[in-house]
Design an enzyme around this catalytic site. Structure first.
Site, PDB file in Angstrom:
ATOM      1  N   SER A 582       0.966  -1.219   0.087  1.00 42.69           N
ATOM      2  CA  SER A 582       0.157   0.077   0.077  1.00 42.69           C
ATOM      3  C   SER A 582       0.824   1.305  -0.008  1.00 42.69           C
ATOM      4  O   SER A 582       1.708   1.629  -0.786  1.00 42.69           O
ATOM      5  CB  SER A 582      -0.844  -0.133   1.349  1.00 42.69           C
ATOM      6  OG  SER A 582      -1.877   0.911   0.974  1.00 42.69           O
ATOM      7  N   ASP A 668      -9.675  -3.820  -5.480  1.00 38.57           N
ATOM      8  CA  ASP A 668      -9.216  -2.931  -4.460  1.00 38.57           C
ATOM      9  C   ASP A 668      -9.748  -1.404  -4.809  1.00 38.57           C
ATOM     10  O   ASP A 668      -9.589  -0.890  -5.749  1.00 38.57           O
ATOM     11  CB  ASP A 668      -7.675  -2.946  -4.732  1.00 38.57           C
ATOM     12  CG  ASP A 668      -6.985  -2.247  -3.380  1.00 38.57           C
ATOM     13  OD1 ASP A 668      -7.749  -1.420  -2.612  1.00 38.57           O
ATOM     14  OD2 ASP A 668      -5.843  -2.503  -3.186  1.00 38.57           O
ATOM     15  N   HIS A 703      -8.513  -4.743  -1.261  1.00 36.79           N
ATOM     16  CA  HIS A 703      -7.492  -4.257  -0.851  1.00 36.79           C
ATOM     17  C   HIS A 703      -6.596  -5.246   0.141  1.00 36.79           C
ATOM     18  O   HIS A 703      -5.447  -5.385   0.143  1.00 36.79           O
ATOM     19  CB  HIS A 703      -7.523  -2.882  -0.090  1.00 36.79           C
ATOM     20  CG  HIS A 703      -6.223  -2.104   0.324  1.00 36.79           C
ATOM     21  ND1 HIS A 703      -5.476  -1.477  -0.535  1.00 36.79           N
ATOM     22  CD2 HIS A 703      -5.606  -1.813   1.628  1.00 36.79           C
ATOM     23  CE1 HIS A 703      -4.675  -0.816   0.017  1.00 36.79           C
ATOM     24  NE2 HIS A 703      -4.617  -0.966   1.448  1.00 36.79           N
TER      25      HIS A 703
END
Length: 732
Positions: A582, A668, A703
């Site tokens: 991320s 995501d 995600h």
């Protein structure tokens, strides 16, 4: 002919698209990959997946071996430490062969009977305070039948027939009669909220689609409060739903400012419902008595730009008070690391300081119980917990819990009751499997209730963990945490090393145990965490000096940590992998451009590698609220130029890069798959050298990646096998 030679590296077509801001023209040749409804985009991602599978086919045996190692070390049929709430003990079960957990409860008396029938005696201490016996959790056996056990929710049943499953809300009403829960079967973090009558076991007719994951009950169980999100996935509205009602739900709060997220919960005492509105730098709270669910929320303290606060209800000397943790100005100085104050419930702005500001201690949270407070804070890059007794006249003497470990992470666990004689806490480290304790404030006793089982003869004494420090270019000392297996490598020889980093949102990467990591350590790999600026390990200024126009400190700190590990002989450039996910993917992507010569490989999970394009587009999920973290490049030319100067995607050059594995998910909503897809496409067209470049896209996940523990283990095994192969530790 090998599979590797048959499957060619996908070459993405180029479709020049101009992006013009502040007089700067950037030609983006791969922006077309953003349209996931385009069959050509899906075909390209599938081609990348096929190429990745072909290039890693030789690791299939190693992947299977690592998966079996994780599986063999995990007690698959297990049971969590029961938590007492009302008339029941609540716990969760896991079963061998099942992907998801099962939430259960049993009556308190039945639990005690089950323990006695099994010949299990509960732990006692000679100096235990009155009432400890009733709060000592029974040692229920995972494979035995428990009288009166009730299955509240079996996630395996809910997940049946779905490629993806996530449980969002899970909340039992105060009287124990009703359950509210929500599920996501797509991965887009939009949940369907449902209800169950726990007395009959039957579902209620109420069903609410498109909610955020949480839910909060009113005190009498007649209403629930939940949130919905806007088109940018920002939780912006709180709704009230009356159970069994046919009328429309009532909107009780809406936040129009796109910089702010909205959440709802309650104080630990359950006396007040709290709506919180927060940006990255500003907070505002609204309060309502929980026994008056149809009343009007009132503001606690009006928002002021740059001031954050939280509030907890406590009863001090018989009076209702709010404990307020804030970073406002105190005695003319901004309380960057927060202070703790108290105020009357009917006049929250009338603050009395309880704990003043310290440069070396970051206050993070306060929890209130009937007879004590619990403070959570960090000092010297480690979490701490202290218990502060409440007396008839006010406050007693604070006591910090101490542990004989160089590195550790400690925090409060499940403590649902307002009045209870024990405090549930959790402790872990890189070498300590999660330990669950009950601390007795009245005596100081620390009672071990359970340690995470690790099968196969794990011994913490076989491993070492250590804190080291690198020195950044500006002289700042950067903490590094390391763990390795004793004797796994020859002394004095550089060791293969996986260097992990994050460095955003004031998130701290605290020491924690990982069963899966043992497969790396036991093969002679060192695991290290660079606690770079932008995180919260060293206090609020550590975060402030790694965001917006100081963001590059995050990247140069990581480089300094890598150089330090090389210079001190711990590892070597041809033996080190950089790992981040991320915003940590942004970190390792930037480092790949800054210092590719320091790493053999880069592992990037759902990486935020095209940040400028995303932060320039307010229509994308979460963009506007992110401006406090990165700056607003739409309005500020300096921010635009600064972000462009470190964006991994926009700074790809014709030079040798390390081996790269990028992993992403099609659904995501936080870091869109298009970012790593564009990054890999540009790298493949631009970079020199023959280091492998791979993109792996989960086609039905969000995600958090794949769902289900076995699927997650397979994904971890895939990544670990790639890491081991890249540093030359893969078995023949």
């Amino acid at each position: 002919m090998s599979v590797e030679s048959v499957v060619a590296a996908p070459i993405a077509k180029t479709v020049p698209t101009e992006r013009v801001h502040h007089g700067d023209v950037f030609v983006d040749e791969y922006e077309w990959l953003r349209d996931k409804e385009d069959p050509e985009v899906i075909s390209h991602l599938q081609a990348e997946n096929a190429y990745t599978e072909a290039q890693t086919a030789h690791l299939q045996g190693l992947r299977e071996k690592i998966f079996e190692e994780i599986k063999s070390r995990t007690q698959e049929t297990d049971l969590s430490v029961p938590t007492r709430m009302g008339d029941f003990w609540y716990y969760s079960r896991s079963y061998e062969g099942k992907q998801y957990g099962v939430h259960c409860r049993c009556p308190i008396d039945a639990a005690a009977g089950a323990a006695e029938a099994a010949g299990v005696t509960t732990e006692r201490t000679a100096d235990a305070a009155d009432g400890i016996d009733a709060w000592t959790p029974p040692r229920l056996e995972a494979d035995s039948e428990i009288p009166g056990e009730q299955v509240l929710l079996d996630s395996n049943e809910l997940a049946a027939g779905h490629a993806y499953f996530a449980l969002g809300a899970f909340s039992v009403s105060h009287d124990g009669n009703l359950l509210a829960y929500s599920v996501d079967t797509v991965g887009d973090e939009r949940y369907t909220l449902r209800f169950k009558d726990l007395r009959s076991g039957e579902p209620l007719a109420d069903e609410i689609a498109g909610t955020a994951p949480g839910v909060t009950w009113s005190l009498d169980g007649s209403h629930v409060f939940y949130q919905t999100v806007d088109e940018s996935w920002r939780p912006d509205t709180v709704w009230r739903h009356r159970l069994g009602a046919t009328e429309s739900d009532v909107r009780v709060f809406h936040e129009p400012d796109e910089r702010y997220w909205v959440s709802i919960g309650s104080t630990r005492s359950e006396k007040y419902l709290m709506i919180w509105v927060g940006s990255k730098i500003t907070t505002e709270g609204w309060v309502l008595e929980s026994d008056n669910p149809e009343g009007e929320f009132r503001i606690l303290m009006p928002r002021r730009e740059g001031v954050e606060y939280s509030a907890e209800h406590a009863v001090i000397g018989g009076d209702d008070r709010f404990l307020i943790l804030h970073n406002d100005v105190v005695d003319g100085v901004k309380a960057e690391n927060f202070v703790l104050a108290e105020a009357p419930v009917d006049d929250p702005s009338n603050l009395t300081l309880l704990i003043g500001h310290r440069d070396d201690v970051r206050l993070e949270d306060v929890d209130a119980f009937a007879d004590h407070l619990v403070l959570s804070y960090r000092r010297e890059a480690l979490t701490r917990v202290a218990v502060w007794p409440l007396t008839a006249s006010g406050y007693g003497e604070r006591r910090e819990l101490e542990f004989d470990l160089e590195l550790f992470a400690v925090g409060t666990g499940a403590n649902p009751e307002w009045a209870q004689p024990t405090l549930r806490i959790g402790l872990t480290s890189f070498i300590t499997p999660m330990q669950v304790f009950d601390y007795v404030p009245a005596t100081g006793a620390l009672l071990l209730r359970k340690e995470q089982p690790v099968l196969g003869g794990y011994d913490a004494n076989d491993y070492e963990q250590h804190r080291d420090w690198a020195v950044a270019a500006d002289g700042t000392r950067v903490p590094i945490s390391l763990v390795w297996k004793k004797g796994a490598v020859a002394e004095g020889e550089p060791k293969p090393l996986l260097l992990y980093g994050y460095g955003s949102y004031e998130a701290s990467m605290d020491p924690s145990f990982s069963v899966a990591r043992l497969s790396l350590l036991d093969r002679g790999m060192v695991f290290a965490v660079a606690h770079v600026r932008g995180g919260g390990e060293m206090g609020r200024l550590w975060y402030e000096n790694g965001k917006t126009l100081t963001k590059k400190n995050t990247f140069t700190d990581f480089v300094a940590a890598a150089r330090h590990l090389i210079d001190t002989g711990v590892t070597a450039a041809d033996r080190m992998i950089a790992d981040g996910g991320s915003a940590g993917g942004l970190l390792v992507g930037a480092v790949a451009n800054l210092a590719p010569e320091l790493f053999r490989g880069i592992l990037a999970n759902v990486p935020f590698v095209d940040p400028l394009t995303s932060i320039l587009d307010p229509s994308l999920p979460l963009t506007v609220i992110e401006w406090d973290e990165w700056g607003n490049p739409l309005a500020d030319k300096d921010v635009y130029e600064y972000m462009k100067s470190y964006s991994p995607y926009e700074n790809v050059e014709a030079k040798d890069y390390p081996a790269i594995l990028a992993v992403t998910s099609l659904n995501d909503t936080r870091v869109l798959y298009v970012e790593p897809a564009k990054w890999v496409a540009k790298l493949r067209a631009t970079k020199t050298g023959d280091a492998p470049l791979l993109l792996k896209t989960e086609m039905s996940a969000g995600h958090g990646g794949v769902s289900g523990r076995y699927e997650k283990w397979k994904e971890v095994a895939f990544e670990h096998a790639w890491v081991l192969d890249t540093v030359g530790l893969a078995e023949e």
